[in-house]
Every structure is written in structure tokens, then in C-alpha cells.
Design an enzyme around this catalytic site. Structure first.
Site, PDB file in Angstrom:
ATOM      1  N   TYR A  90      45.356 -28.064  18.152  1.00 32.60           N
ATOM      2  CA  TYR A  90      44.634 -26.632  18.272  1.00 32.60           C
ATOM      3  C   TYR A  90      43.744 -26.439  16.841  1.00 32.60           C
ATOM      4  O   TYR A  90      44.206 -26.743  15.917  1.00 32.60           O
ATOM      5  CB  TYR A  90      45.341 -25.345  18.407  1.00 32.60           C
ATOM      6  CG  TYR A  90      44.442 -24.211  18.429  1.00 32.60           C
ATOM      7  CD1 TYR A  90      44.844 -23.218  17.344  1.00 32.60           C
ATOM      8  CD2 TYR A  90      43.645 -23.626  19.462  1.00 32.60           C
ATOM      9  CE1 TYR A  90      43.899 -22.001  17.391  1.00 32.60           C
ATOM     10  CE2 TYR A  90      42.805 -22.542  19.308  1.00 32.60           C
ATOM     11  CZ  TYR A  90      43.122 -21.938  18.185  1.00 32.60           C
ATOM     12  OH  TYR A  90      42.453 -20.518  18.384  1.00 32.60           O
ATOM     13  N   ASP A 138      42.487 -31.690   9.981  1.00 34.76           N
ATOM     14  CA  ASP A 138      42.658 -30.266  10.056  1.00 34.76           C
ATOM     15  C   ASP A 138      43.671 -29.818   9.550  1.00 34.76           C
ATOM     16  O   ASP A 138      45.082 -29.916  10.061  1.00 34.76           O
ATOM     17  CB  ASP A 138      42.480 -29.954  11.347  1.00 34.76           C
ATOM     18  CG  ASP A 138      42.766 -28.336  11.593  1.00 34.76           C
ATOM     19  OD1 ASP A 138      42.743 -27.879  12.869  1.00 34.76           O
ATOM     20  OD2 ASP A 138      42.836 -27.711  10.554  1.00 34.76           O
ATOM     21  N   LYS A 183      44.560 -20.140   6.210  1.00 32.09           N
ATOM     22  CA  LYS A 183      45.973 -19.751   5.976  1.00 32.09           C
ATOM     23  C   LYS A 183      46.335 -19.651   4.602  1.00 32.09           C
ATOM     24  O   LYS A 183      45.955 -18.389   3.909  1.00 32.09           O
ATOM     25  CB  LYS A 183      46.735 -20.465   6.708  1.00 32.09           C
ATOM     26  CG  LYS A 183      46.474 -20.500   8.265  1.00 32.09           C
ATOM     27  CD  LYS A 183      47.473 -21.281   9.092  1.00 32.09           C
ATOM     28  CE  LYS A 183      46.835 -21.213  10.496  1.00 32.09           C
ATOM     29  NZ  LYS A 183      47.411 -20.294  11.457  1.00 32.09           N
TER      30      LYS A 183
HETATM   31  P1  KE4 Z   1      42.058 -19.398  12.747  1.00 31.09           P
HETATM   32  O1  KE4 Z   1      40.550 -19.414  13.130  1.00 31.09           O
HETATM   33  O2  KE4 Z   1      43.102 -18.735  13.632  1.00 31.09           O
HETATM   34  O3  KE4 Z   1      42.099 -18.854  11.110  1.00 31.09           O
HETATM   35  O4  KE4 Z   1      42.524 -20.874  12.596  1.00 31.09           O
HETATM   36  C1  KE4 Z   1      42.266 -21.815  13.640  1.00 31.09           C
HETATM   37  C2  KE4 Z   1      43.140 -22.977  13.182  1.00 31.09           C
HETATM   38  C3  KE4 Z   1      42.744 -24.057  13.258  1.00 31.09           C
HETATM   39  N1  KE4 Z   1      43.494 -25.380  12.848  1.00 31.09           N
HETATM   40  C4  KE4 Z   1      44.766 -25.265  12.966  1.00 31.09           C
HETATM   41  C5  KE4 Z   1      45.566 -26.553  12.597  1.00 31.09           C
HETATM   42  C6  KE4 Z   1      45.458 -23.943  13.288  1.00 31.09           C
HETATM   43  O5  KE4 Z   1      46.758 -23.927  13.440  1.00 31.09           O
HETATM   44  C7  KE4 Z   1      44.729 -22.804  13.542  1.00 31.09           C
HETATM   45  C8  KE4 Z   1      45.146 -21.381  14.050  1.00 31.09           C
HETATM   46  N2  KE4 Z   1      46.639 -21.632  14.062  1.00 31.09           N
HETATM   47  C9  KE4 Z   1      47.084 -20.528  14.964  1.00 31.09           C
HETATM   48  C10 KE4 Z   1      48.665 -20.621  14.999  1.00 31.09           C
HETATM   49  N3  KE4 Z   1      49.055 -21.659  15.853  1.00 31.09           N
HETATM   50  C11 KE4 Z   1      46.692 -19.313  14.709  1.00 31.09           C
HETATM   51  C12 KE4 Z   1      47.312 -18.207  15.419  1.00 31.09           C
HETATM   52  C13 KE4 Z   1      46.425 -17.284  16.449  1.00 31.09           C
HETATM   53  O6  KE4 Z   1      45.745 -17.858  17.200  1.00 31.09           O
HETATM   54  O7  KE4 Z   1      46.871 -16.001  16.346  1.00 31.09           O
END
Ligand code: KE4
Length: 425
Positions: free
Chosen positions: A142, A237, A265
Site C-alpha cells: 500500500y 516507499d 510517519k
Molecule cells: P498516508 O497518506 O496515510 O500518510 O501514507 C500512505 C502510506 C504510504 N506508504 C506506506 C508504506 C504506508 O504504510 C502508508 C500508510 N500506512 C497506513 C498503515 N498501514 C496508514 C493507516 C491508515 O491508512 O489509516
């Protein structure tokens, strides 16, 4: 009705699904999500003042433990000078220099406000810099919710078992090839078919959105050599793994150098900061220098950057990552021991401050293997731990996170609770 259930019912009146991000809704584990009202160190407290040992850590940012006093102080001091200016600030140079100094592959970096913005921008940059259209991602990984990436995404998408999102026209995903993680042959075949039209590969160098899945030997090396051979860009990523898997993310552990890296993060320490960066010759395609447009009102926000700067400073303290990895090891190995003693099939794995718990006999290395995990048993485990004051990610397909505040007392309390839960599974 519990206070959490009352709040959830009320939230659902004005917020779709009662949450601002789907995975928070507990839909894959059932029950009412816990409405958190405060957090400190390894703990969060919900609306009923119930305390939990927290292994979500805001999905990665809370690596120091929640509300670290030095981070809070930095945010307070920044805030009194104003919240946002829409103009450059010295703090943005400080954090850019801190990132460049820590991650050798990043020669130049652009700040944004989320991981999604970081990956969306990095992909646009890869397409602009190469003049090519196709991108490769991997099922179960993701990278945020940009249209071209919501194709068999992991994380919340995987939890809903909905391999693509409504609202994404077929044209938007026509250039997105979705391959099998840890299957280098599938990548080789894709390059054989589309080689000179592939702009980039985007990969979680350690996957954390189908639960934790490490690259098998040769996988990342293969991606690197195929990209080099075909003139495509390799994007790591590291939104989740950056400064979490180790002091230089996975690229620091493996010695494999991507062309671009995305971060978020941890670099915001809980405040909205994302970033994409890499080779200077590629980054110079970004506006205003080059023709690839990218922008953001709150990019480099001074209050958010203040939190990120202090977080990165504290992470650089000698021994932090050794201690973090040791605590994660104790948790992962302790869980496996107690499950084995109770006859519960549970495999565990970890890297740095992140871990995976798999209700199956052996550590999965592919998306398909991960699908074989016993989700029903995970649900029972999740709720058994929750009522014993331990808060894991409300999904069988998420990695867990340990912070610098998870000391032996906290880990042992977690393992004691797990022993009781495994006995009832
Ligand atoms: P954000 O747009 O949520 O800040 O980041 C997206 C993203 C991009 N790349 C990786 C590897 C990620 O894990 C994420 C977001 N991670 C999720 C948790 N698995 C965020 C939690 C959520 O969607 O509320």
C-alpha cells in the site's frame, strides 16, 4: 452502551463510517473502535479512561513513545510563533539537511504533508523524468490512496477484500502493473514485455501493509538491477520503514540504493510531514526548477517540522535502535513461545521497531501465503488482548509497532496477557 460505542454512533452521523481513515473502524475485527483521548509513552487511554499498551503507535510515527516531552515542547515553542506562513522557513532547511545527512541515496528532498502525497509526487516525478507511463507495484503493498495506486492495494483495501477502489476510472490504472511481491520472475517478465515504457517500480522494501513481509534474498537486488538495465527508476516507499526498520530505513540495512525514496510517519513524529527525495539529477525535474509540478499549502509546516526535527534528533541518540530492536525481538519471540506452549499456530517476525504476528505455521513471504493466515483466530486474539489492556492494529493485515518507551515491564505485561489469550483460543 459504552462511551466508545456512543461516540462511534454519534461519529457515524457526520463522518462516513465514523472514522477519518477506514482501518480505524474495526470493521475487520468487529466491535466499536476505541476513541482515544490521550496518550503517553507506550500507553493510550480511551474515552472510558481505559488504558492500553499501544502497538499501533499512530501506524508508525510514535517511535519515541507518545507525547515525548521534548517533542511536545518543540511543538509548543513553534506554535507560539505562528502556525503556517506559506513561505520558506529555516526549519525546513534543517530537516531537509537532517534527512539528506541520514539517508545517503537522498541528495535532494521535497517536503509534503502525507505519505500519499509523497508517493503520488514521486511517481509523477518518475514519469516526468523518464518520459514513460507505466509503473510497477506489488499486490499487498500500500502506497497511499492516489488513484493510480489503488489497484489491489494492501492495508485498508486488503482488509475490505476490495482489490480495487470505486471511483478510479480504468484509464487511470491502465498503466499500473500489479505483480507478486518477492517474485522477481514476474518483474523480469513485465520488463520483457513493457521494458522501455516502465517509468518506475514502487515497492515497500519491507512490506508492512499486508502484515509484515520481508524481501527474500535477491528480490530487492533483482529490482535494482532490472531498473538499472531498463532505465526505470526504483522507488523505495519507506513511509513506514523509514527511520523505523533502522536508522537509515531498509536501504541502510540492505545496502541497496533506490533512485527515489518516500518518507512520512516518523519524520513528522506524529505531525503531518511526508517527503520524497533522491538523486539530485532526478529531483531537479521538480517545479520550480523543472517541468514536473508539485505543490502544497502546508508543505514544510513549521509546527509539524519542529516535531519531526526533535524526533530525528532523539532517534540519533547512541543505542536507540539497538534497544528498540531488542524490545521488538523480546515481544516477537515471546509471543511465539507462548503460542507454541498453548498449541496455537503462530509465527512472528520483526525488523527494527516493527513486527508481524501470523496465525499460521510459518512466516509468509508472499501475499497469497498471507491470505492463508487464520483471520478468525486473529480476531479472537485481538479482542482477547484488547479487554486485557493491549491494543494491536485492528486488522490481520497490518504490521505492529514498538516504541522506545516499551520497556521490559510493558513487554512482559503484554506477554502475560497473551499467555491468557492463547490458552483460550
Ligand atoms: P498516508 O497518506 O496515510 O500518510 O501514507 C500512505 C502510506 C504510504 N506508504 C506506506 C508504506 C504506508 O504504510 C502508508 C500508510 N500506512 C497506513 C498503515 N498501514 C496508514 C493507516 C491508515 O491508512 O489509516
Amino acid at each position: 452502551m459504552s462511551r466508545n460505542a456512543q461516540l462511534f454512533e454519534r461519529a457515524c452521523q457526520s463522518i462516513p463510517g465514523g472514522v477519518n481513515s477506514p482501518v480505524r473502524a474495526f470493521r475487520s475485527v468487529g466491535g466499536a473502535p476505541r476513541f482515544i483521548k490521550r496518550a503517553q509513552g507506550p500507553y493510550v487511554w480511551d474515552a472510558e479512561d481505559t488504558r492500553y499498551i499501544d502497538y499501533v503507535g499512530s501506524w508508525g510515527p510514535a517511535i519515541l513513545g507518545h507525547a515525548h516531552p521534548e517533542v511536545i515542547k518543540a511543538v509548543q515553542e513553534a506554535a507560539v510563533d505562528g502556525l503556517s506562513f506559506g513561505a520558506p522557513t529555516e526549519a525546513e532547511i534543517d530537516i531537509a539537511e537532517a534527512i539528506v545527512a541520514r539517508i545517503p541515496s537522498i541528495e535532494k528532498v521535497r517536503l509534503v504533508s502525507s505519505g500519499t502525497e509523497a508517493t503520488m509526487s514521486a511517481i509523477r516525478l518518475a514519469r516526468g523524468a523518464t518520459g514513460r507511463s507505466k509503473i510497477i507495484k506489488f499486490e499487498g503493498c500500500y502506497h497511499g490512496h492516489a488513484d493510480s495506486l489503488l489497484v489491489k492495494a494492501g492495508s485498508g483495501m486488503l482488509t475490505f477484500g476490495n482489490p480495487t477502489s470505486a471511483g478510479v476510472p480504468e484509464e487511470f490504472i491502465r498503466h499500473t502493473l500489479v505483480l507478486d511481491y518477492n517474485n522477481i520472475d514476474s518483474v523480469e517478465a513485465a520488463f520483457a514485455e513493457f521494458g522501455d515504457d516502465i517509468a518506475c517500480i514502487i515497492v515497500e522494501p519491507v512490506a508492512g501493509n499486508m502484515n509484515l513481509v520481508k524481501p527474500i534474498p535477491g528480490f530487492l537486488e533483482g529490482l535494482r538491477s532490472l531498473c538499472t538495465q531498463h532505465g526505470a527508476l526504483l522507488i523505495f516507499d519507506e513511509v513506514m520503514t523509514g527511520f523505523r526498520a533502522g536508522p537509515q530505513g531498509v536501504q541502510g540495512l540492505t545496502g541497496i540504493t533506490p533512485d527515489l525514496t518516500t518518507l512520512a510517519k516518523v519524520i513528522g513524529g506524529g505531525m503531518p510531514v511526508g517527503a520524497f527525495g533522491g538523486r539530485a539529477d532526478i529531483m531537479e525535474h521538480i517545479a520550480p526548477l523543472g517541468s514536473v509540478y508539485q505543490a502544497g499549502t502546508l508543505s514544510g509546516n513549521p509546527v509539524a517540522v519542529a516535531a519531526g526535527l526533535v524526533t530525528l534528533k532523539l532517534l540519533a541518540e547512541p543505542g536507540f535502535y539497538d534497544r528498540l530492536s531488542e524490545q521488538t525481538r523480546k515481544l516477537a519471540e515471546g509471543m511465539a513461545e507462548r503460542a507454541r506452549a498453548a498449541g496455537v499456530p503462530l509465527a512472528t517476525d520483526y525488523v527494527g521497531g516493527m513486527f508481524g504476528l501470523y496465525f499460521t505455521d510459518s512466516i509468509p513471504t508472499t501475499f497469497a501465503q498471507m491470505q492463508q493466515c487464520n483471520v478468525e483466530q486473529f480476531k479472537k486474539f485481538f479482542h482477547g488482548m484488547l479487554i486485557r489492556g493491549v491494543y494491536f492494529a485492528p486488522s490481520a493485515f497490518e504490521a505492529g509497532f514498538v516504541s522506545g518507551a516499551h520497556n521490559d515491564e510493558v513487554i512482559n505485561a503484554t506477554l502475560d496477557a497473551a499467555e491468557e489469550v492463547f490458552a483460550k483460543l
